[in-house]
Write a protein that holds these residues in place. Structure first.
Motif, PDB file in Angstrom:
ATOM      1  N   HIS A  23       0.611  -1.558   0.022  1.00 56.31           N
ATOM      2  CA  HIS A  23       0.455  -0.390   0.055  1.00 56.31           C
ATOM      3  C   HIS A  23       0.884   1.184  -0.510  1.00 56.31           C
ATOM      4  O   HIS A  23       0.701   2.338   0.866  1.00 56.31           O
ATOM      5  CB  HIS A  23      -1.165  -0.007   1.279  1.00 56.31           C
ATOM      6  N   LEU A  39      -3.495   2.269  15.297  1.00 55.80           N
ATOM      7  CA  LEU A  39      -4.409   2.967  14.183  1.00 55.80           C
ATOM      8  C   LEU A  39      -4.101   2.827  12.700  1.00 55.80           C
ATOM      9  O   LEU A  39      -4.414   3.487  12.020  1.00 55.80           O
ATOM     10  CB  LEU A  39      -3.530   4.876  14.049  1.00 55.80           C
ATOM     11  N   HIS A  40      -2.589   1.715  12.808  1.00 57.73           N
ATOM     12  CA  HIS A  40      -2.513   1.307  11.351  1.00 57.73           C
ATOM     13  C   HIS A  40      -3.100  -0.083  11.130  1.00 57.73           C
ATOM     14  O   HIS A  40      -4.112  -0.521  11.508  1.00 57.73           O
ATOM     15  CB  HIS A  40      -1.268   1.503  11.325  1.00 57.73           C
ATOM     16  N   LYS A  94     -14.705  14.656  20.309  1.00 58.81           N
ATOM     17  CA  LYS A  94     -13.372  14.844  20.857  1.00 58.81           C
ATOM     18  C   LYS A  94     -12.959  14.213  22.157  1.00 58.81           C
ATOM     19  O   LYS A  94     -12.020  13.738  22.113  1.00 58.81           O
ATOM     20  CB  LYS A  94     -13.496  16.165  20.535  1.00 58.81           C
ATOM     21  N   ARG A 144     -13.959   5.160  19.195  1.00 56.86           N
ATOM     22  CA  ARG A 144     -12.896   5.944  17.941  1.00 56.86           C
ATOM     23  C   ARG A 144     -13.380   4.618  16.970  1.00 56.86           C
ATOM     24  O   ARG A 144     -14.075   3.640  17.746  1.00 56.86           O
ATOM     25  CB  ARG A 144     -11.457   6.332  18.169  1.00 56.86           C
ATOM     26  N   LEU A 145     -13.825   5.269  15.828  1.00 55.25           N
ATOM     27  CA  LEU A 145     -13.988   4.010  14.728  1.00 55.25           C
ATOM     28  C   LEU A 145     -13.052   3.172  14.207  1.00 55.25           C
ATOM     29  O   LEU A 145     -13.307   4.291  13.002  1.00 55.25           O
ATOM     30  CB  LEU A 145     -15.894   4.786  13.829  1.00 55.25           C
ATOM     31  N   GLY A 185     -10.856   1.138  11.721  1.00 56.52           N
ATOM     32  CA  GLY A 185     -12.170   1.153  10.805  1.00 56.52           C
ATOM     33  C   GLY A 185     -12.128   1.689   9.318  1.00 56.52           C
ATOM     34  O   GLY A 185     -13.021   1.503   8.235  1.00 56.52           O
ATOM     35  N   PHE A 186     -12.487   3.157  10.581  1.00 52.39           N
ATOM     36  CA  PHE A 186     -13.229   3.938   9.368  1.00 52.39           C
ATOM     37  C   PHE A 186     -12.183   5.119   9.316  1.00 52.39           C
ATOM     38  O   PHE A 186     -10.941   5.218  10.259  1.00 52.39           O
ATOM     39  CB  PHE A 186     -14.387   4.516  10.057  1.00 52.39           C
ATOM     40  N   HIS A 214      -9.223   7.476   6.830  1.00 55.01           N
ATOM     41  CA  HIS A 214      -7.539   6.628   6.009  1.00 55.01           C
ATOM     42  C   HIS A 214      -7.090   8.413   5.641  1.00 55.01           C
ATOM     43  O   HIS A 214      -7.446   8.842   5.262  1.00 55.01           O
ATOM     44  CB  HIS A 214      -7.870   6.182   4.648  1.00 55.01           C
ATOM     45  N   ARG A 215      -5.922   8.170   5.634  1.00 59.77           N
ATOM     46  CA  ARG A 215      -5.117   9.616   4.998  1.00 59.77           C
ATOM     47  C   ARG A 215      -4.985   9.527   3.524  1.00 59.77           C
ATOM     48  O   ARG A 215      -5.335  10.406   3.062  1.00 59.77           O
ATOM     49  CB  ARG A 215      -3.733   8.448   5.777  1.00 59.77           C
ATOM     50  N   ARG A 256     -10.428  -1.554  -0.901  1.00 56.54           N
ATOM     51  CA  ARG A 256     -10.102  -3.457  -0.604  1.00 56.54           C
ATOM     52  C   ARG A 256     -11.531  -4.002   0.454  1.00 56.54           C
ATOM     53  O   ARG A 256     -11.664  -4.789   0.402  1.00 56.54           O
ATOM     54  CB  ARG A 256      -8.436  -3.328   0.151  1.00 56.54           C
ATOM     55  N   ASN A 269     -11.805   1.383   5.593  1.00 56.40           N
ATOM     56  CA  ASN A 269     -11.286   1.021   5.673  1.00 56.40           C
ATOM     57  C   ASN A 269     -10.451  -0.452   5.129  1.00 56.40           C
ATOM     58  O   ASN A 269     -11.824  -1.505   5.452  1.00 56.40           O
ATOM     59  CB  ASN A 269     -10.174   1.746   5.952  1.00 56.40           C
ATOM     60  N   ARG A 316       1.433  -8.327   4.078  1.00 58.05           N
ATOM     61  CA  ARG A 316       2.113  -6.922   3.526  1.00 58.05           C
ATOM     62  C   ARG A 316       3.539  -7.211   3.639  1.00 58.05           C
ATOM     63  O   ARG A 316       4.557  -6.457   2.388  1.00 58.05           O
ATOM     64  CB  ARG A 316       2.178  -6.261   4.920  1.00 58.05           C
TER      65      ARG A 316
HETATM   66  C1  SDX Z   1      -4.403   1.619   7.315  1.00 58.68           C
HETATM   67  O1  SDX Z   1      -1.098   4.786   5.285  1.00 58.68           O
HETATM   68  C2  SDX Z   1      -2.122   3.373   4.970  1.00 58.68           C
HETATM   69  O2  SDX Z   1      -2.060   3.231   3.652  1.00 58.68           O
HETATM   70  C3  SDX Z   1      -2.290   2.396   5.614  1.00 58.68           C
HETATM   71  C4  SDX Z   1      -3.267   1.128   5.629  1.00 58.68           C
HETATM   72  C5  SDX Z   1      -2.173  -0.023   5.205  1.00 58.68           C
HETATM   73  O3  SDX Z   1      -2.681  -1.036   3.962  1.00 58.68           O
HETATM   74  O4  SDX Z   1      -0.825  -0.093   5.022  1.00 58.68           O
HETATM   75  O5  SDX Z   1      -4.438   1.469   4.733  1.00 58.68           O
HETATM   76  C6  SDX Z   1      -3.818   0.208   6.381  1.00 58.68           C
HETATM   77  O6  SDX Z   1      -3.703   1.415   9.135  1.00 58.68           O
HETATM   78  C7  SDX Z   1      -5.818   1.591   7.937  1.00 58.68           C
HETATM   79  C8  SDX Z   1      -6.531   2.430   8.855  1.00 58.68           C
HETATM   80  C9  SDX Z   1      -6.279   2.247   9.752  1.00 58.68           C
HETATM   81  N1  SDX Z   1      -6.614   3.184  11.120  1.00 58.68           N
HETATM   82  C10 SDX Z   1      -7.994   3.027  11.501  1.00 58.68           C
HETATM   83  O7  SDX Z   1      -9.010   2.366  11.132  1.00 58.68           O
HETATM   84  C11 SDX Z   1      -7.850   3.540  12.495  1.00 58.68           C
HETATM   85  C12 SDX Z   1      -9.381   4.722  12.325  1.00 58.68           C
HETATM   86  N2  SDX Z   1      -8.775   5.737  12.082  1.00 58.68           N
HETATM   87  C13 SDX Z   1      -8.605   7.052  12.435  1.00 58.68           C
HETATM   88  O8  SDX Z   1      -7.690   6.684  13.431  1.00 58.68           O
HETATM   89  C14 SDX Z   1      -7.594   7.756  11.260  1.00 58.68           C
HETATM   90  O9  SDX Z   1      -8.460   8.067  10.048  1.00 58.68           O
HETATM   91  C15 SDX Z   1      -6.172   7.345  10.260  1.00 58.68           C
HETATM   92  C16 SDX Z   1      -5.783   7.237  11.676  1.00 58.68           C
HETATM   93  C17 SDX Z   1      -6.634   6.033   9.477  1.00 58.68           C
HETATM   94  C18 SDX Z   1      -5.934   8.955   9.639  1.00 58.68           C
HETATM   95  O10 SDX Z   1      -5.356   9.513  10.128  1.00 58.68           O
HETATM   96  P1  SDX Z   1      -5.280  11.165  10.058  1.00 58.68           P
HETATM   97  O11 SDX Z   1      -5.131  11.112   8.001  1.00 58.68           O
HETATM   98  O12 SDX Z   1      -4.223  11.803   9.913  1.00 58.68           O
HETATM   99  O13 SDX Z   1      -6.573  11.571   9.903  1.00 58.68           O
HETATM  100  P2  SDX Z   1      -6.923  12.694  11.359  1.00 58.68           P
HETATM  101  O14 SDX Z   1      -7.010  11.990  12.509  1.00 58.68           O
HETATM  102  O15 SDX Z   1      -6.242  14.233  11.066  1.00 58.68           O
HETATM  103  O16 SDX Z   1      -8.528  12.692  11.095  1.00 58.68           O
HETATM  104  C19 SDX Z   1      -9.155  14.286  10.335  1.00 58.68           C
HETATM  105  C20 SDX Z   1     -10.654  14.453  10.592  1.00 58.68           C
HETATM  106  C21 SDX Z   1     -10.029  14.498  11.896  1.00 58.68           C
HETATM  107  O17 SDX Z   1     -11.509  15.549  12.894  1.00 58.68           O
HETATM  108  P3  SDX Z   1     -10.859  16.823  12.190  1.00 58.68           P
HETATM  109  O18 SDX Z   1      -9.866  17.670  13.819  1.00 58.68           O
HETATM  110  O19 SDX Z   1     -11.181  16.960  10.932  1.00 58.68           O
HETATM  111  O20 SDX Z   1     -12.360  17.641  13.728  1.00 58.68           O
HETATM  112  O21 SDX Z   1     -11.210  12.917  10.985  1.00 58.68           O
HETATM  113  C22 SDX Z   1     -11.789  13.032  11.745  1.00 58.68           C
HETATM  114  C23 SDX Z   1     -10.358  13.374  13.256  1.00 58.68           C
HETATM  115  O22 SDX Z   1     -10.494  13.115  14.225  1.00 58.68           O
HETATM  116  N3  SDX Z   1     -11.756  11.231  12.339  1.00 58.68           N
HETATM  117  C24 SDX Z   1     -12.272  10.187  12.794  1.00 58.68           C
HETATM  118  C25 SDX Z   1     -11.731   8.755  12.572  1.00 58.68           C
HETATM  119  N4  SDX Z   1     -11.250   8.776  11.535  1.00 58.68           N
HETATM  120  C26 SDX Z   1     -10.551  10.483  11.054  1.00 58.68           C
HETATM  121  N5  SDX Z   1     -13.624  10.417  13.168  1.00 58.68           N
HETATM  122  C27 SDX Z   1     -13.768   9.637  14.301  1.00 58.68           C
HETATM  123  N6  SDX Z   1     -13.816   7.978  13.375  1.00 58.68           N
HETATM  124  C28 SDX Z   1     -12.530   8.273  13.158  1.00 58.68           C
HETATM  125  N7  SDX Z   1     -12.186   6.743  12.211  1.00 58.68           N
END
Ligand code: SDX
Length: 428
Positions: free
Chosen positions: A229, A263-264, A295, A300-301, A303-304, A306-307, A315, A361, A388
């Motif tokens: 990825h 987070l990953h 906040k 935290r949700l 699985g939802f 993505h950067r 996927r 995601n 991976r």
């Molecule tokens: C993987 O990078 C890759 O390619 C990773 C991956 C791979 O194949 O290697 O795809 C695998 O790691 C998938 C992601 C798995 N992680 C999760 O499901 C954990 C939940 N997701 C979040 O923690 C978050 O979405 C991340 C870590 C995945 C991404 O973080 P970012 O890009 O730094 O985004 P952010 O935290 O700055 O969020 C932007 C906004 C924020 O709100 P505001 O500050 O704008 O008000 O979206 C909100 C966040 O609070 N937000 C969420 C959320 N994810 C982001 N709010 C609620 N639930 C969530 N899951």
């Protein structure tokens, strides 16, 4: 060639624009510091590319993922995991001869040194399998020192790559057997990659493993979907650690540790724990969505979001459909998938998620399929690591093939105390 113009303190600097094969563009700032004394600052590297790469292409806005140009949807449906591993590492799908050699390397290197079995005695049965996996992968460099060279090319690399892809599966299965107090099961030379893993996991002296082609295909699909990825957190870690010229095992060990984070890659375990918590406590979907937006709430949700994907992760789409199809075929049900689908439906209608382009995601549905296969929840991230690994190896190799190899060393902006004297303890 296009340029970006930077004007600073009366000086003007032309910075070249780099364009990739999919028309992505970047400002090449390699001359910035020398010309202006400035560096850039981009916490979390949200706007910063670390390299050019020809391995994986993601279009986050359109929800596109391709390995070496081949769409993930085609590979998930038609390819074997070993073919995809070969494709990522070497750039093309293997010819029959190449596939035969690669499969032979996988088969002949599927065992770990017998003395390494003693390492497991040092882990309590409750040890998290990611701690075991990272330890054992690094320990491979102690036993397989003939690959511990700075020659990252040719046969040395080919054998090192194939043997690591094969042995990570064996280590994972042995860690499971250790956790349930059963004797480990040696790999069989006549089983393919996924079926050999399932055999080592579920075969026992009292319960023979019964092969199921659908379950084996489901596991292969999961591994393929996780195979690479681009510059995610853990693969970037492999590149950074590998740039110091340390061996492949130590570089991959570092990547496995980064992947473990919730987070990953650790999110797939957290998703199932979240869904089980909702089910056990009969939490309402409405309250969960409200907590996810709050906040101050710890919820935290998982699985939802993505950067990179600001659309549905392709996927997750494949996995959701796969679950629905295989559940129907086996007349199998899992209450957690219904909770997941209700959460998804509610979130995708909610302005908070829509405005932030938060979609399911890869981790949102993967755990539900691992559960059907019989993988314990605390091994889900190990499964992510197994899938991976070929991508991590491919990215590590691409970095080593680039000449010159530059050690990764980011800069910083210092915000601490300015100069001040040492004060003896009696005067503080
Ligand atoms: C993987 O990078 C890759 O390619 C990773 C991956 C791979 O194949 O290697 O795809 C695998 O790691 C998938 C992601 C798995 N992680 C999760 O499901 C954990 C939940 N997701 C979040 O923690 C978050 O979405 C991340 C870590 C995945 C991404 O973080 P970012 O890009 O730094 O985004 P952010 O935290 O700055 O969020 C932007 C906004 C924020 O709100 P505001 O500050 O704008 O008000 O979206 C909100 C966040 O609070 N937000 C969420 C959320 N994810 C982001 N709010 C609620 N639930 C969530 N899951």
């Amino acid at each position: 060639m296009e340029h970006a113009i930077l004007t600073y303190q009366g000086k003007t600097l032309e910075l070249p624009i780099v364009e990739g094969s999919e028309e992505e563009k970047a400002i090449d700032i390699s001359s910035l510091r020398q010309a202006t004394g400035l560096i850039t600052l981009d916490v979390g590297y949200q706007n910063t590319g670390s390299c050019t790469s020809s391995i994986t292409f993601i279009d986050g806005d359109k929800g596109i993922l391709r390995y070496r140009g081949i769409p993930i949807e085609e590979l998930a449906e038609k390819a074997s995991f070993s073919e995809v591993a070969y494709l990522l590492i070497y750039g093309n799908l293997p010819t029959p001869e190449e596939q035969q050699i690669f499969s032979k390397h996988l088969t002949q290197n599927s065992m770990i040194h017998e003395e390494m079995l003693r390492f497991f005695d040092g882990f309590p049965p409750t040890a998290h399998p990611m701690a075991i996996l990272s330890t054992m992968v690094n320990a491979l460099s102690v036993y397989y020192t003939d690959y511990y060279t700075e020659d990252f090319q040719g046969d040395t690399f080919d054998l090192m790559a194939a043997s690591l892809i094969s042995r990570i599966r064996t280590i994972a299965a042995y860690s499971y057997k250790h956790s349930i107090g059963e004797p480990h099961v040696y790999p069989k030379r006549d089983l393919k990659y996924a079926s050999n893993f399932l055999y080592m996991m579920f075969e026992s002296p009292v319960n023979p493993y019964v092969p199921d082609p659908d379950i084996e295909r489901a596991l292969s699909t999961l591994l393929i979907l996780h195979a690479d990825h681009e510059q995610n957190c853990s693969t970037s870690t492999v590149r950074l650690v590998g740039s110091s010229m340390v061996n492949l095992y130590a570089s991959i060990c570092a990547g496995i540790c980064a992947l473990w984070g919730p987070l990953h890659g650790g999110a797939n375990q957290k998703v199932i724990e979240m869904l089980e918590d909702i089910r056990r406590n009969n939490l309402s979907i409405k309250d969960c969505i409200a907590s996810a937006k709050d906040k101050n709430s710890k919820f935290r949700l998982f699985g939802f979001g993505h950067r990179v994907y600001k659309n549905y992760d392709p996927r997750a789409k494949i996995l959701k459909k796969y679950c629905e199809t295989i559940f129907k075929k086996y007349n199998y049900d899992d209450p957690l998938i219904h909770i997941a689908m209700e959460l998804e439906e509610a979130a995708l209608k909610d302005d908070f998620f829509v405005e932030r382009k938060l979609y399911p995601n890869v981790d949102f549905y993967s755990g539900i399929l691992y559960r059907m296969i019989g993988i314990p929840t605390n091994m889900f991230t190990v499964m992510f690591a197994i899938g991976r690994l070929p991508g991590m190896i491919a990215q590590w190799k691409e970095m080593h093939d680039a000449v010159p190899l530059k050690i990764g060393r980011p800069r910083q902006i210092y915000t601490g105390s300015t100069i001040r004297p040492y004060v003896p303890i009696g005067q503080r």
